[in-house]
Design a protein around this motif. Structure first.
Motif, short mmCIF file in Angstrom:
data_model
loop_
_atom_site.label_atom_id
_atom_site.label_comp_id
_atom_site.label_asym_id
_atom_site.label_seq_id
_atom_site.Cartn_x
_atom_site.Cartn_y
_atom_site.Cartn_z
N MET A 162 0.86 -1.19 0.00
CA MET A 162 0.00 0.00 0.00
C MET A 162 0.89 1.24 0.00
O MET A 162 1.90 1.29 0.69
CB MET A 162 -0.90 -0.02 1.23
CG MET A 162 -1.64 1.28 1.44
SD MET A 162 -3.37 1.26 1.09
CE MET A 162 -4.12 0.86 2.60
N MET A 163 0.47 2.20 -0.77
CA MET A 163 1.24 3.45 -0.87
C MET A 163 1.06 4.30 0.39
O MET A 163 -0.01 4.31 0.98
CB MET A 163 0.77 4.26 -2.07
CG MET A 163 1.08 3.62 -3.38
SD MET A 163 1.22 4.88 -4.62
CE MET A 163 1.86 3.91 -5.94
N TYR B 153 0.39 7.59 1.12
CA TYR B 153 -0.09 8.82 0.46
C TYR B 153 0.32 10.08 1.22
O TYR B 153 0.57 11.11 0.60
CB TYR B 153 -1.60 8.76 0.28
CG TYR B 153 -2.04 7.64 -0.63
CD1 TYR B 153 -1.78 7.69 -2.00
CD2 TYR B 153 -2.69 6.51 -0.13
CE1 TYR B 153 -2.16 6.66 -2.83
CE2 TYR B 153 -3.08 5.48 -0.96
CZ TYR B 153 -2.83 5.56 -2.31
OH TYR B 153 -3.20 4.52 -3.14
N ARG C 238 -6.13 9.92 -0.73
CA ARG C 238 -6.03 9.95 -2.20
C ARG C 238 -6.59 11.26 -2.75
O ARG C 238 -6.00 11.86 -3.66
CB ARG C 238 -6.73 8.74 -2.80
CG ARG C 238 -6.03 7.43 -2.41
CD ARG C 238 -6.75 6.21 -2.91
NE ARG C 238 -6.32 5.97 -4.28
CZ ARG C 238 -7.13 5.60 -5.25
NH1 ARG C 238 -8.42 5.41 -5.02
NH2 ARG C 238 -6.66 5.40 -6.47
N CYS D 205 4.24 9.09 -7.62
CA CYS D 205 3.24 8.03 -7.44
C CYS D 205 3.00 7.36 -8.79
O CYS D 205 2.76 8.05 -9.79
CB CYS D 205 1.95 8.68 -6.92
SG CYS D 205 0.50 7.61 -6.87
N ASP D 206 3.05 6.04 -8.83
CA ASP D 206 2.83 5.35 -10.10
C ASP D 206 1.46 4.67 -10.19
O ASP D 206 1.25 3.80 -11.02
CB ASP D 206 3.95 4.34 -10.35
CG ASP D 206 3.97 3.22 -9.32
OD1 ASP D 206 3.16 3.24 -8.36
OD2 ASP D 206 4.82 2.31 -9.46
N GLU D 207 0.54 5.10 -9.37
CA GLU D 207 -0.79 4.51 -9.35
C GLU D 207 -1.60 5.02 -10.55
O GLU D 207 -2.00 6.18 -10.60
CB GLU D 207 -1.48 4.85 -8.03
CG GLU D 207 -2.74 4.06 -7.81
CD GLU D 207 -3.31 4.30 -6.42
OE1 GLU D 207 -4.51 4.54 -6.34
OE2 GLU D 207 -2.55 4.27 -5.43
N ALA D 208 -1.81 4.14 -11.53
CA ALA D 208 -2.43 4.52 -12.80
C ALA D 208 -3.79 5.19 -12.62
O ALA D 208 -4.10 6.16 -13.32
CB ALA D 208 -2.56 3.29 -13.69
N ASP D 209 -4.60 4.72 -11.70
CA ASP D 209 -5.94 5.30 -11.53
C ASP D 209 -5.86 6.74 -11.03
O ASP D 209 -6.58 7.61 -11.54
CB ASP D 209 -6.78 4.44 -10.58
CG ASP D 209 -8.27 4.63 -10.78
OD1 ASP D 209 -8.71 4.98 -11.89
OD2 ASP D 209 -9.02 4.40 -9.81
N LEU D 210 -4.97 7.02 -10.09
CA LEU D 210 -4.82 8.41 -9.62
C LEU D 210 -4.28 9.30 -10.74
O LEU D 210 -4.72 10.45 -10.88
CB LEU D 210 -3.88 8.48 -8.41
CG LEU D 210 -4.50 8.18 -7.06
CD1 LEU D 210 -3.44 8.23 -5.97
CD2 LEU D 210 -5.64 9.11 -6.74
N ASP E 120 -11.72 3.69 -9.63
CA ASP E 120 -12.29 3.97 -8.31
C ASP E 120 -13.24 5.17 -8.42
O ASP E 120 -12.85 6.31 -8.23
CB ASP E 120 -11.15 4.26 -7.31
CG ASP E 120 -11.66 4.58 -5.91
OD1 ASP E 120 -12.88 4.70 -5.71
OD2 ASP E 120 -10.79 4.74 -5.02
#
Length: 186
Positions: free
Chosen positions: A1-2, A4, A60, A99-104, A141
């Motif tokens: 888990m990131m 944040y 987020r 951050c490499d979270e594609a959805d964000l 999300d």
């Protein structure tokens, strides 16, 4: 888990962020003027929605608040959302450094997409269904995204009509617990 909170701290410490949040002037939709003043108002809206959100969603959304408009002063005026020189593209590339979270990253890139489709809707109610459908596919999300759209789209300088319109189109098509009762009215 990131983590944040650590990502947000690194973003806020970045000299580009610190410089860019001072940009802005009162204008339609943004009577508050600077990006910093916009961020402050969005933080207030997040606090209003906070009791309805998980801590993860709040963390987020705070990343989105602090990055989505941070590069408006460096953006090409009137650039389409996917133009590499648009404020959304610049913000997405900036967030990607932390951050490499594609959805964000998609949320930052396409945070104004619904507004663009809404603005071009015809008086008969027709709109670019393909473009909106692509947005529905890009975001995973929808609870976080719709909460952010409310936080960003329900400020004192904006009408909630684009947020209401998006929700009317999204409900039943995307998985979300968020409904029109969440809309903040000033």
């Amino acid at each position: 888990m990131m983590n944040y909170e650590a990502i947000l701290a690194a973003i806020m410490a970045d000299e580009r962020y610190q410089k860019n949040i001072g940009w802005g002037f009162p204008r339609p939709g943004h009577p508050e003027g600077t990006v910093k003043a916009h961020i402050d108002e969005l933080e207030e809206n997040l606090e209003t929605l906070g009791p309805r959100l998980s801590q993860l969603e709040i963390s987020r959304i705070r990343l989105l608040i602090h990055t989505h408009d941070t590069f408006k002063g460096e953006a090409k005026s009137g650039a389409a959302v996917t133009n590499p020189h648009s404020h959304a593209s610049l913000a997405s590339r900036f967030l990607a450094e932390f951050c490499d979270e594609a959805d964000l990253l998609n949320m930052v890139q396409f945070h104004d997409e619904h507004y663009a489709v809404f603005r071009k809707a015809k008086p008969d109610g027709s709109f670019d269904e393909v473009r909106l459908g692509e947005l529905f596919l890009k975001i995973r999300d929808w609870d976080t995204f719709l909460a952010f759209v409310i936080v960003d789209g329900c400020t004192r300088g904006k009408t909630p009509a684009p947020v209401e319109w998006l929700m009317s189109k999204a409900l039943g098509l995307v998985p979300t617990r968020i409904d029109p009762s969440w809309i903040i009215r000033h």
